[in-house]
Structure formats: structure tokens, C-alpha cells
Design an enzyme around this catalytic site. Sequence first.
Site, mmCIF file in Angstrom:
data_model
loop_
_atom_site.group_PDB
_atom_site.id
_atom_site.type_symbol
_atom_site.label_atom_id
_atom_site.label_comp_id
_atom_site.label_asym_id
_atom_site.label_seq_id
_atom_site.Cartn_x
_atom_site.Cartn_y
_atom_site.Cartn_z
ATOM 1 N N SER A 100 36.602 33.596 32.650
ATOM 2 C CA SER A 100 36.459 33.683 34.096
ATOM 3 C C SER A 100 36.544 32.287 34.678
ATOM 4 O O SER A 100 35.967 31.342 34.133
ATOM 5 C CB SER A 100 35.109 34.314 34.460
ATOM 6 N N HIS A 114 40.285 32.508 42.106
ATOM 7 C CA HIS A 114 39.448 33.099 41.056
ATOM 8 C C HIS A 114 40.340 33.904 40.133
ATOM 9 O O HIS A 114 41.299 34.535 40.576
ATOM 10 C CB HIS A 114 38.390 34.012 41.685
ATOM 11 N N ASN A 116 40.016 36.311 36.220
ATOM 12 C CA ASN A 116 39.132 36.816 35.184
ATOM 13 C C ASN A 116 39.890 37.821 34.336
ATOM 14 O O ASN A 116 40.628 38.647 34.863
ATOM 15 C CB ASN A 116 37.906 37.488 35.827
ATOM 16 N N VAL A 117 39.734 37.718 33.031
ATOM 17 C CA VAL A 117 40.229 38.757 32.115
ATOM 18 C C VAL A 117 39.111 39.041 31.127
ATOM 19 O O VAL A 117 38.420 38.123 30.661
ATOM 20 C CB VAL A 117 41.521 38.354 31.376
ATOM 21 N N ARG A 118 38.900 40.323 30.791
ATOM 22 C CA ARG A 118 37.718 40.673 30.026
ATOM 23 C C ARG A 118 37.954 41.926 29.179
ATOM 24 O O ARG A 118 38.844 42.735 29.467
ATOM 25 C CB ARG A 118 36.524 40.899 30.964
ATOM 26 N N HIS A 183 30.004 43.789 55.386
ATOM 27 C CA HIS A 183 29.150 43.294 56.473
ATOM 28 C C HIS A 183 29.901 42.330 57.386
ATOM 29 O O HIS A 183 29.419 42.021 58.480
ATOM 30 C CB HIS A 183 27.890 42.633 55.904
ATOM 31 N N GLY A 267 22.698 36.682 30.589
ATOM 32 C CA GLY A 267 23.682 35.618 30.416
ATOM 33 C C GLY A 267 23.151 34.276 30.905
ATOM 34 O O GLY A 267 22.091 34.191 31.533
ATOM 35 N N ARG A 268 23.891 33.247 30.624
ATOM 36 C CA ARG A 268 23.458 31.898 31.014
ATOM 37 C C ARG A 268 23.669 31.703 32.515
ATOM 38 O O ARG A 268 24.791 31.728 33.007
ATOM 39 C CB ARG A 268 24.248 30.856 30.219
#
Length: 311
Positions: A100, A114, A116-118, A183, A267-268
Site C-alpha cells: 500500500s 494512492h 494498493n494491491v492485496r 458528508h 497492525g502497526r
Amino acid sequence: MNQPDSNAVKQFLLSLQNDICLSLEKADTLINPESSTEFVQEEWQREEGGGGRTRVLEEGNIFEQAGVNFSHVMGASMPASATAKRPELEGRSFEAMGVSLVIHPKNPYIPTTHANVRFFIAEKEGCDPIWWFGGGFDLTPYYPFEEDVIHWHKEAKKACDQIDPAYYPKYKHWCDEYFYLPHRNETRGVGGLFFDDLNEKSFEHCFALMQSVGKQFVPAYLPIVDKRKSMAYGEQERDFQLYRRGRYVEFNLVYDRGTLFGLQTGGRTESILMSLPPLVKWRYNWQPETGSTEALLYERYLKPQDWLGLV
């Protein structure tokens, strides 16, 4: 063959992190060869199992902050946020791994981005594993250029077309829906790709899409950086950039699934929140001046649309 190969996925993700970091370092140094910048790496472990390596570049020549994180975590049970939507995951152990990244440039004419691959796999003795892929990339400009947005979406389409031409319109639409702030009644940026829960045809097919999206990020983003990195800007542009970064923070802390999953699985924290910009502003009830360049962002770009003229 449709058996998931977690090790192959992990090796690809580690290689992808390396390739993206090297590309960003090269781009950041080219603008000022006398001032080279590098990512600082920190490896971490979690008590529940697994860990990762976080790489952060701060105060570069182009990038005010860039974080590229690899994580591979595991646990005895899925968090409540996952099992509430997918009860079949109840009672299963899990592994989750991914890369990420979030990049916040200095120059307001360069967009934030941004990617991300997961990969997730949940297992239970005596049962077949449940696995899926997810990922994508999106662009958040402050002073958009239509040619940049079109280039971005062409690259997104290219990433999909190499695997299945039906994916781009589907995942482009999903991205517009996901990166949306209800919002504020506006999208976070100009979109790109977003997919999740991908488990169809075969493991190899789904893994190929994840690889294609991951590899396409650099060709999608760095040409935009190269075009805009030397554009002059002043206090007004910088001020608007910091104000709009506030929307990024709002989305990541209120809506983003990855942030929620990371925090719920222990997670960290520093790595999870590396996506937040180093500087940001909020201003009460502020509106851009009618007819201004800043107003154009709201009027033209923060609305889902067909950038490639395919419809």
C-alpha cells in the site's frame, strides 16, 4: 490448477515494493542531482503473527512524504468488520498481505496518489480455503489538468485490458463509488480503479490482474509528476493544497476499509497511518471564489464521469 500460492504472491509484492521505491527515488533525485533522497526502511513484527517493512521518504525534492508499505499479517480469527459482512469467515484463521502506498508531493500541481494491491486467505481444518484479491489506484489532484486525468485512466484501462476488457468500466465505477465522501457530497479525486473480493475463473487469473494493476502504477503516475514538477506556485496554491488534504484525512479515518482492518487486526499504527499528510489545514465553512481555479476542481472534477469517452 486453482490452488492459491501465497508464497508467489508474497514474492511479487516484495519485488513490487522495491521497484516502486526505486522509481520514486530516481524521479525525486532527477530534479536535483545534488540532493539525492532515499526511502528509510523499518521492519516490524506484530505479536499476533506476521509483520512487514515500511518505507518512507520525507522532505524529498518533489515528494513531501511518500510511504510504500509491505505487510504480511496473520491471526487465529478474522476481525468483526470482516465477519459481519462475510459470516462464512467465522472461525477461520487468516493471512493478509499487500503493498500500500500514498504519495503527497510538495508542488500543488502534482496530485496526491494512492495505490494498493492485496491478497487474503482464510482457512479452517477440513474446509477449502477462502481467498480473494483486491487493489487499485486513484488520483487526487488539487489543480487538475484534463490531459493528466485522461492519461491516468488510459493507464488504468491498460492494466485491466491485459487481463479482461470488461474489468475497466466495472472497477472504474467501483472506484468512483468507494472513494466518495458522503458528508461532503464529493469524490476524493478523479478515481481510477478499485476492486475487492476477486475470486473468479482461477487463482492464476486473479493473481495476474493484481500484478497488472501493481505494475501499471508507475507508468500511470510518474509521467504526470514529470509534467508538473517544475510548475511555479505561490502561497495561494499551497494553502489550497493543504486545505484539500483535509479531505484525504477525513476519508482515511472515517471510511477507508484498509485503515479499519489494520487497526482491528492489531497492525502497526505508524505504518497504517503513514497515509496521512505531514501538513494539513481545515477551515470553517470555506468555499472557493466563484469562477476561480480552485472552484473548477469542485465544478468539473469531483464528480464521477467517463474520462475516456467510452459511453
